[in-house]
Each structure stands twice: as structure tokens, then as C-alpha cells.
Design an enzyme around this catalytic site. Structure first.
Site, short mmCIF file in Angstrom:
data_model
loop_
_atom_site.label_atom_id
_atom_site.label_comp_id
_atom_site.label_asym_id
_atom_site.label_seq_id
_atom_site.Cartn_x
_atom_site.Cartn_y
_atom_site.Cartn_z
N ARG A 196 0.86 -1.18 0.00
CA ARG A 196 0.00 0.00 0.00
C ARG A 196 0.90 1.23 0.00
O ARG A 196 1.65 1.47 0.94
CB ARG A 196 -0.90 0.00 1.23
N ARG A 233 -13.26 12.12 1.30
CA ARG A 233 -12.05 12.94 1.21
C ARG A 233 -12.34 14.30 0.58
O ARG A 233 -11.70 15.30 0.90
CB ARG A 233 -10.98 12.22 0.39
N GLY A 254 2.29 6.97 4.47
CA GLY A 254 2.04 6.68 5.87
C GLY A 254 2.68 5.44 6.45
O GLY A 254 3.07 5.44 7.61
N SER A 270 0.33 7.84 0.66
CA SER A 270 0.59 9.13 0.02
C SER A 270 1.73 9.11 -0.98
O SER A 270 1.93 10.11 -1.70
CB SER A 270 0.85 10.20 1.08
N TYR A 298 -8.07 -0.99 3.83
CA TYR A 298 -7.47 -0.82 2.51
C TYR A 298 -7.23 -2.16 1.81
O TYR A 298 -7.24 -2.24 0.59
CB TYR A 298 -6.13 -0.09 2.61
N TYR A 352 -1.56 20.72 3.93
CA TYR A 352 -1.59 19.36 3.42
C TYR A 352 -3.02 18.85 3.43
O TYR A 352 -3.67 18.80 4.48
CB TYR A 352 -0.70 18.46 4.29
#
Length: 418
Positions: free
Chosen positions: A78, A178, A370, A81, A262, A193
Site C-alpha cells: 500500500r 475525502r 504513511g 501518500s 485498505y 496538506y
């Protein structure tokens, strides 16, 4: 007694020692169960450095044979970002194709963003106070996090906005959660950010008429020969079978399996800011292509634009002040917390050399994700590096220390060969 002779270490012996020490540090971290596993990679412009090492396992959960499956160069990860670099590249490809312009009003493709109001606070009754936005949002603002948008979890006003019930927690892994928070400032006023690259992803889809997955496959994966990069993990059983698990460090330092959403559900749409899964080797192909200006992804002039500081002096100061007062977030990952930084198209630009000539040089571009993923491209030295863990939380001290050890070992190789 024979006189003692001082042995002066050569650059080669120093470099070999740093690499040996770095590898020992990673192996020790695995053995002590400080990390489950990691992959580290480096490539140089002239091809002298082509380094890859895999350490440990891709999970803390043993399989049916009580084995820990190893972390490998093609283990699907994954990116979180680290996806933002890929979406930036796709946006710039649209620019090269004449579909969008960096400085046009995004209203043509993103009227829903242009119409968004700015949250300024709350009245005595707890009602949100909104005002109209001043100025237009450009694609350049989205790519440099200067649009006035913030992630809800990062800004006190948006946290209060959510706590008062204005933003509902998404039941599904959907991009609209989001994109829903209001702006907290006007475009071009400060560096914040936020979900800018998710919006940029929507702009790409509306400009091209295809979703980000299809555009990425055609414009990034095919040119580089990548077969394991996707927004849609659940549609790739071959990748699901080999993917890394997410691991989380407990407060006492121990590790535990993290059953992250995720890995069980694809997003309802493609998240341009955080949605891609791929293997480390494939991501390195992207970094290497940008470093070498090989023309497979972007034109030379466009790549050079990515490495140009995009923030003026006032915005740069605001970004640095913000980063220096939020060290727990540590946007710059391995960067020293008090150095001068700017932002390019795709990442943070170091505005000075790190540790003299022993580490990253002025003008290097970096960002990450992350699960303690850190990438960087140094055009001055001609070196790109990638360090990937699948361990949260972000800014983990052990991961950060190992990342710095790896990068400095690779830079010692550069000094040795020059």
C-alpha cells in the site's frame, strides 16, 4: 616492538563499512522484532549503483505452515501518500497532451471544487460560519498543496466541523469522504496538506474521460513495463495473494497485525492521493525514469519543472513554519526538521545540502507514505533511493533511523566512485 602504523581508511573501505553496518542494522531490527520487514533500493544516473536488499517478512502473521512469508522486491504494498507522485505525473501528462493547463481555473473540470466555500469558524450557537472563496484554484495549487484544502484530521476547524456532525464518518471506503470537507483558506495563501491530489485525480478523469486506473495503466505502467501497479487491488487476485500486511507498532514498542480496510475493500473510486498498490521494484522504475529524463513518462522540460521551487518566499516561510511546529507529522520524513524546504510539483525540495556533501544535496525532491515509505530523487548527485516499510504509525523513530542509515550508505557509494 615494531612501530604502530596508522591505517587511513579509504573512501572504498568507508563505503563498504557503512553498507555493512546499515545491512546489519536492518537485520538486527528484524531479529529484535522492531520491524517486520523492509525493502531498500538505490539507482544512480550512470548505472554504477544498482542496489536492492530485502529484509524480514511482509507480515507478523504466520501462515498455515507457521512460516513468515518474506518481503520481496515485487511484494505488493500500500503506497498511501506515495501515490501522490504518480498522480502528479499523470496530471503533467495531461498538461503535455494539451488537456489542461497548470494555471487555468479548474472550474472548467471541477466546478464542485470551485463552488466550495471557506470555513472560518463557528458562531455562539455552534453553527458553521462560511464565506465565499477569494481567487481561483489552479491545477498548480492542487499539485503544491496551496489550494486552501486540508485533511479533516489535520486541522482543528475541520475536526470541530466533523465533531458537530457536519461531516459524517464514511461507511464505505469512498473518495467523497475525502472531497467533502470545506476549504479553510483561499488558494495561494498558505501551504496546507490536504486532499489536493484526490481532486487532481478527479480533474484527470474528467479531462480524459477514463478513470485513473485506465489512465495509469496506459501512461505509466505500459511505458515502463509495469504489471503490478493498481488502484483496484481486489480485482488482482495475483497481487492479493502476495501482498504485504499492514503492521502497527503498539505504545510499548511491540508489533501487531493491523486488519486495515485498505486491504479488504477497494475504494469506490480511485484515490489520486493515496490509492495505489504496487511492488517496490515497480515504484523504483518510476523514480529512475524521472531521474534519467528518459522521456518514457514526461518530457525533460516538464521533469525539470517538477524540481523547481514552486512557492514564493512568503509561502515557503509559511510552509517551513508549519512544518517546524508540527514535528510529530514530519512531512519531510528523513529530512532534518529545521532545514529550509520548498515544494515542487510532486514533493518537498531540500533548499540546502544535508550533512555537507555526505547526504542529499540541494535541489533533491522527496516525499513518502504513511506506512513509513520514503522516496527521493537527487538530480545533483544523480541518485534516487526508495525505502519501504508497511509499518505504522508514520514517522516511526526506528524506521526513520534505518532510512537515514540506508541513504547515507548509498551516498558513501557515490563518494567512493567519484
Amino acid at each position: 616492538m615494531a612501530p604502530s602504523i596508522d591505517v587511513i581508511p579509504t573512501a572504498a573501505s568507508t563505503a563498504a563499512g557503512m553498507i555493512s553496518d546499515m545491512e546489519a542494522a536492518f537485520k538486527s531490527a528484524v531479529k529484535l522484532k522492531q520491524i517486520p520487514g523492509a525493502v531498500v533500493m538505490a539507482r544512480s544516473m550512470n548505472g554504477d549503483i544498482d542496489y536492492t536488499r530485502c529484509f524480514g517478512a511482509r507480515t507478523v502473521e504466520r501462515d498455515e505452515c507457521q512460516r513468515l512469508p518474506p518481503m520481496e522486491i515485487d511484494t505488493p504494498l500500500r503506497l498511501a501518500s506515495a501515490t501522490k507522485l504518480l498522480t502528479t505525473i499523470m496530471a503533467l501528462q495531461c498538461m503535455e497532451q494539451g488537456l489542461v493547463d497548470l494555471d487555468e481555473n479548474v472550474n472548467r473540470l471541477l466546478p464542485d471544487l470551485s463552488d466550495m466555500q471557506v470555513l472560518t469558524g463557528f458562531d455562539a450557537a455552534g453553527n458553521a460560519i462560511m464565506r465565499d472563496r477569494e481567487g481561483i484554484i489552479k491545477l498548480r495549487h492542487l499539485l503544491t498543496h496551496t489550494s486552501g484544502l486540508s485533511y479533516a484530521f489535520l486541522h482543528p476547524l475541520l475536526q470541530e466541523y466533523m465533531a458537530k456532525g457536519y461531516l459524517k464518518t464514511a461507511e464505505k471506503f469512498g473518495i467523497q469522504s475525502r472531497l467533502a470537507p470545506p476549504a479553510i483558506n483561499d488558494p495561494g495563501v498558505e501551504w496546507i496538506y490536504g486532499a489536493n491530489l484526490d481532486w487532481a485525480g478527479k480533474l484527470i478523469e474528467r479531462a480524459t474521460g477514463v478513470d485513473l486506473e485506465e489512465f495509469m495503466q496506459k501512461n505509466i505502467c505500459e511505458p515502463l513495463g509495469i504489471t503490478d501497479m493498481t488502484f483496484k487491488l481486489q480485482q488482482r487476485p495475483d497481487m492479493l495473494a502476495r501482498r504485504s500486511d499492514q503492521t502497527r507498532r503498539n505504545e510499548n514498542g511491540s508489533l501487531r497485525y493491523d486488519d486495515s480496510v485498505y486491504f479488504r475493500h477497494d475504494g469506490e473510486e480511485c484515490f489520486g492521493g493515496q490509492g495505489v498498490f504496487c511492488g517496490p521494484e515497480s515504484y523504483m522504475k518510476v523514480l529512475n525514469s524521472l531521474m534519467k529524463h528518459d522521456g518514457l513518462l514526461l518530457k525533460k522540460d516538464t521533469i525539470e519543472l517538477m524540481f523547481q521551487p514552486a512557492l514564493d518566499a512568503e509561502l515557503e516561510k509559511k510552509m517551513n513554519d508549519h512544518m517546524d511546529t508540527t514535528p510529530h507529522i514530519n512531512y519531510g520524513a528523513a529530512l532534518p526538521p529545521v532545514m529550509r524546504r520548498n515544494f515542487g510539483l510532486g514533493g518537498i525540495i531540500a533548499m540546502g545540502d544535508l550533512d555537507g556533501h555526505n547526504w542529499r544535496r540541494e535541489g533533491s525532491l522527496t516525499f513518502g507514505g504513511g506506512p513509513n515509505i520514503v522516496w527521493q530523487i537527487d538530480p545533483t548527485v544523480g541518485l534516487c533511493t526508495l525505502v519501504v516499510f508497511q509499518l505504522e504509525p508514520w514517522n516511526d523513530p526506528i524506521c526513520k533511523d534505518l532510512t537515514r542509515k540506508f541513504e547515507k550508505a548509498m551516498y558513501s557509494q557515490v563518494k567512493c566512485r567519484n
